[in-house]
Design an enzyme around this catalytic site. Sequence first.
Site, PDB file in Angstrom:
ATOM      1  N   LYS A 184     -51.823  16.598  30.785  1.00  0.00           N
ATOM      2  CA  LYS A 184     -51.603  15.160  30.489  1.00  0.00           C
ATOM      3  C   LYS A 184     -50.886  15.195  28.911  1.00  0.00           C
ATOM      4  O   LYS A 184     -50.893  16.066  28.038  1.00  0.00           O
ATOM      5  CB  LYS A 184     -52.932  14.591  30.030  1.00  0.00           C
ATOM      6  N   SER A 202     -55.085  15.356  26.795  1.00  0.00           N
ATOM      7  CA  SER A 202     -56.229  15.092  27.268  1.00  0.00           C
ATOM      8  C   SER A 202     -57.125  16.295  26.885  1.00  0.00           C
ATOM      9  O   SER A 202     -56.690  17.577  26.946  1.00  0.00           O
ATOM     10  CB  SER A 202     -56.319  14.869  28.610  1.00  0.00           C
ATOM     11  N   GLU A 246     -49.630   2.949  23.114  1.00  0.00           N
ATOM     12  CA  GLU A 246     -50.726   2.094  23.530  1.00  0.00           C
ATOM     13  C   GLU A 246     -51.198   1.431  22.556  1.00  0.00           C
ATOM     14  O   GLU A 246     -51.755   0.412  22.605  1.00  0.00           O
ATOM     15  CB  GLU A 246     -51.415   3.164  24.269  1.00  0.00           C
ATOM     16  N   HIS A 282     -41.101  -9.604  37.523  1.00  0.00           N
ATOM     17  CA  HIS A 282     -42.241  -9.869  38.246  1.00  0.00           C
ATOM     18  C   HIS A 282     -42.527  -8.302  38.469  1.00  0.00           C
ATOM     19  O   HIS A 282     -43.377  -7.812  39.543  1.00  0.00           O
ATOM     20  CB  HIS A 282     -42.235 -10.376  39.437  1.00  0.00           C
TER      21      HIS A 282
END
Length: 459
Positions: A284, A278, A291, A157
């Site tokens: 970043k 970024s 992804e 979880h």
Amino acid sequence: MAKKMWGGRFKKAMDKNVLAFTSSIDIDKELAVYDCEGSIAHARMLGKTKIINSKEAGAIVKGLKAILSSLEKGTFKVDKNFEDIHSNIQFALEKKIGKAANKLHTARSRNDQVVNDTKMYCKDKIGGLIKAIATLQGSVLNAAKKYFGFVIPGYTHLEHAQAILLSHTFLAYVEMLERDKSRLNDAKERMDSLVLGSGALGGTTLPIDRLYVKKLLGFKRISRNSMDAISDRDFIVEFLAALSLVSMHLSRIAEDLILYGTKEFGFVEIDEKFCTGSSLMPQKKNPDVLELIRGRTSQVYSNLFSVLGMLKGLPLSYNRDMQLDKEPLFNSIAIVCEELGLLSGIFKSIKINREKAASIFKDESIFATDIAEYLVKKGIPFRLAHSITGKLVVYCEKNKKNISDIDIKTLKDFSGVFKKDIFANLNAASSVRLKRSLGSTNPTFVQREIKKWSKALKR
Ligand code: ARG
């Protein structure tokens, strides 16, 4: 306007929009090599059975070999005036060897030809995919070896659950990928029957020798029903389903790495070669490759659904709808191949960060299951042990204490069986070492698994 394979019956020229609408050459040009190989075997058989004379068969084979070599060199020009690669190669052969080329299509239809080409293509691709999966398994295994002994929190979880060796997690990936290889192998085994010789749907009156073609093309069996052979696209669905599972696995591995790489989790570091920045936020380093691996899984699923949808309710045997099976097939293969290579590179360069995991283990509630089992070993029934430990955890939370901060006298208020030896249980290394069940995260077992996998993957 290029010649058609079916000109005789038609008096009118095709409507100007029909070729573009029905054409598949932009897609099925990928089958060109298999089309030539299939045709070479077919021509050899036609010669052997004397359906055509050996001179004609020889000329066809020679011409097709020349086309094959121009395909390999990249000099073959795909002609978009043909509706598909089968017609394109047929007419390229005619240009090369003249009239004898007209005999190649004897006892053959594009209906059996296209399934044959696609099956040969799939068998080949499955072989390559299995190798690529094994390479990824090898990179994951090497990371498991390199970082053996490093313990991270395991999650259920997405909550801290139990201490787990990072190598144990990595070996879980190796297991998932092993099932993928076995599924692909199963699909390959089932598709391994020759369909050539099924003609358009009902076979041929000519004395062909299918067993000979089977041998030449390296198929294990021949199809037993020409109608089924022509209309069967199960092998594509199975292949796409197996790829969907590979892709789903890659997406889950990617997600673990994305999470583990964040500042919040911080157990691993993804090499910046596989990250992007970024345009606005200078600090970043984003895990875009991971992804996209996660994201493209949905494209691989859609390809499966697209072929399943196309096949639903189709009458036997061939229907032109079936031409639409190739784009999704090729697309899923391309996506998965690319992802396997990238993920393998990510594992090769992955680094770990020890501090963050160590700081998480400072909260000893993650060892609660070990404490409950400690009590069981002292004779307390598990349900009671669970409840005692639960109360202990709540007590610690309320008093902002760790279990090892509590003196033994207070611990005995929770259960009289607590002894000082409990404190030795409250660290990540003992937690994994004390696991005894086969298949658990116990370092001895994990080490054994690493050895087994090293051997198995060498084969
Ligand atoms: N391009 C077609 C396909 O991929 C080849 C078979 C055409 N057969 C036919 N009867 N029109 O399905």
